[in-house]
Design a protein around this motif. Structure first.
Motif, PDB file in Angstrom:
ATOM      1  N   LEU A  53     -12.984   5.194   6.538  1.00 42.26           N
ATOM      2  CA  LEU A  53     -14.163   4.770   5.778  1.00 42.26           C
ATOM      3  C   LEU A  53     -15.423   4.882   6.640  1.00 42.26           C
ATOM      4  O   LEU A  53     -16.463   5.375   6.174  1.00 42.26           O
ATOM      5  CB  LEU A  53     -13.946   3.332   5.285  1.00 42.26           C
ATOM      6  CG  LEU A  53     -14.967   2.737   4.316  1.00 42.26           C
ATOM      7  CD1 LEU A  53     -15.125   3.592   3.059  1.00 42.26           C
ATOM      8  CD2 LEU A  53     -14.544   1.315   3.917  1.00 42.26           C
TER       9      LEU A  53
ATOM     10  N   VAL B   2     -13.107  -3.830   4.549  1.00 44.70           N
ATOM     11  CA  VAL B   2     -12.129  -2.760   4.339  1.00 44.70           C
ATOM     12  C   VAL B   2     -11.082  -3.292   3.363  1.00 44.70           C
ATOM     13  O   VAL B   2     -10.449  -4.324   3.612  1.00 44.70           O
ATOM     14  CB  VAL B   2     -11.468  -2.351   5.668  1.00 44.70           C
ATOM     15  CG1 VAL B   2     -10.399  -1.289   5.439  1.00 44.70           C
ATOM     16  CG2 VAL B   2     -12.519  -1.862   6.658  1.00 44.70           C
TER      17      VAL B   2
ATOM     18  N   ASN C 293     -11.328   1.378  -1.175  1.00 50.36           N
ATOM     19  CA  ASN C 293     -12.198   2.073  -0.223  1.00 50.36           C
ATOM     20  C   ASN C 293     -12.721   3.381  -0.806  1.00 50.36           C
ATOM     21  O   ASN C 293     -13.872   3.750  -0.588  1.00 50.36           O
ATOM     22  CB  ASN C 293     -11.454   2.324   1.089  1.00 50.36           C
ATOM     23  CG  ASN C 293     -11.018   1.023   1.733  1.00 50.36           C
ATOM     24  OD1 ASN C 293     -11.657  -0.022   1.530  1.00 50.36           O
ATOM     25  ND2 ASN C 293      -9.933   1.064   2.491  1.00 50.36           N
TER      26      ASN C 293
END
Ligand SMILES: *Cc1c(COP(=O)(O)O)cnc(C)c1O
Length: 381
Positions: free
Chosen positions: A296, A356, A362
């Motif tokens: 990410l 997260v 995500n």
């Protein structure tokens, strides 16, 4: 203002964990709640069944909880010793209704009654300053470097030597820091070690299970250090409110004098014990969450409008790269767009802090953030 209230309460606003939401309704499961850094995963159902059985067969709801927490403290000590080469026992542990309760006990034990001020370096966890204000304790706030969020140690040292009546009694740091995700540096640690014995150093390791950074092995030589940890993050027990302090037994005795007698409900004690007993099962998703964080971070950093920092925790902090003078308004717009699409993140300290989540969450974070930014780009960059 009610005439019987302390006049300074007028200046304090109640702590809101979800500043964006004004409803007390449970949020629908289709909403991605990425604003409070919890684990995306509920307790596995076999553990819930075990807890349900405990409630059914063992817990006497008419009886007060175990007030001394001896069993839980011994099990926590065992877990702490696994993370470092230490000899921590139950006498080094105090358990709170979330680490929030312990933060308040620390303030009462050290500063109340004009005995002390606290030092924090912003941006950081807001609870230290908010609780201090509710207790009438002065807060000395320093600014972190806007480039890497390190503390200005010269300014911190100056604050320590110059703050009088009352002097600084506690320094609060988060390791790694929230909202910015950076762990303490060697220099910062050396400065904390240099602080005199009449200043309590609180190292909040709420994200230890993600960072694996700990100062537990320093405790033996440092009776003026205290470490905070929690079951609210990696251990998936935010609903149960269990946190703990690790410190010298003399510090622990002071905290035990201040905490409420039955501060932890019996069911929360049971949940923490089950979580510790099954820690391998609960913590074995962490490598996957860390891999998701790396992915990410990398993907967000590709976007030309975003400044993204590396994180040692389970959240990512970013800011907008904009020449516009209305950064806060632009961030608000992005935040509102994300919320409208069903992703809730934290707009804080001139940036966004994004927890997260699961791989699906995500991916949606990336897609929705990109869509929100594409609406702004022509006017603002
Ligand atoms: C989440 C968090 C905590 C945990 O608080 P609890 O009261 O134990 O839920 C403590 N400190 C920091 C910095 C946090 O981010």
């Amino acid at each position: 203002m009610l005439p019987f209230l302390r006049s300074d309460l007028d200046l304090i606003r109640a702590y809101k964990a979800h500043p964006g939401s004004n409803t007390s309704q449970p949020v629908a499961s289709t909403i991605d709640r990425l604003d409070t850094n919890e684990s995306p995963y509920n307790l596995p159902s076999e553990l819930k069944q075990k807890l349900a059985w405990t409630y059914q067969e063992v817990i006497e709801s008419n009886r007060y909880p175990d007030a001394g927490h001896e069993e839980l403290k011994a099990k926590i000590a065992e877990y702490v010793n696994e993370s470092a080469n230490t000899n921590i026992t139950g006498a080094n542990i105090s358990v709170g209704n979330g680490s929030d309760e312990i933060i308040r006990s620390i303030l009462i034990a050290t500063c109340v009654g004009n005995e002390g001020s606290i030092l924090v370096a912003n941006p950081t966890f807001g609870v230290y300053a908010i609780f201090a204000q509710t207790l009438g304790i002065p807060v000395i706030s320093l600014e972190r470097s806007p480039l890497n969020f390190e503390m200005d140690l010269a300014a911190a040292q100056l604050a320590i030597t110059q703050t009088q009546s009352p002097p600084i009694r506690v320094v609060f740091v988060v390791h790694p820091n929230s909202p910015t995700g950076n762990a303490l540096t060697t220099n910062e640690l050396a400065w904390l070690q240099s602080l005199p014995a009449h200043i309590l150093v609180v190292v909040d390791e709420a994200y230890f299970e993600f960072s694996q950074n700990t100062v537990v092995n320093q405790l033996a030589q440092r009776p003026n250090w205290l470490i905070l940890r929690t079951f609210s993050k990696a251990f998936r027990l935010a609903a149960h409110r269990v946190g703990y302090a690790i410190a010298h037994p003399a510090v622990i005795s002071a905290l035990e004098k201040i905490r409420l007698p039955y501060n932890l409900p019996t069911f929360s004690i049971a949940a923490a014990l089950v979580a510790l007993q099954h820690r391998q099962l609960l913590l074995n998703v962490i490598p996957q969450l860390l891999a998701e964080r790396v992915k990410l971070t990398h993907n967000l950093a590709q976007h030309p409008a975003l400044q993204v920092w590396e994180s040692a925790a389970n959240f990512i902090y970013l800011q907008l790269k904009t020449k516009s003078s209305c950064t806060e308004e632009l961030l608000n717009l992005v935040n509102e767009q994300l919320k409208a699409k069903g992703t809730i993140v934290r707009h804080i300290s001139g940036g966004l802090r994004i927890t997260v989540g699961s791989p699906d969450e995500n991916q949606r974070t990336l897609d929705r953030l990109e869509a929100a930014l594409s609406l702004l780009t022509p006017i603002s960059f």
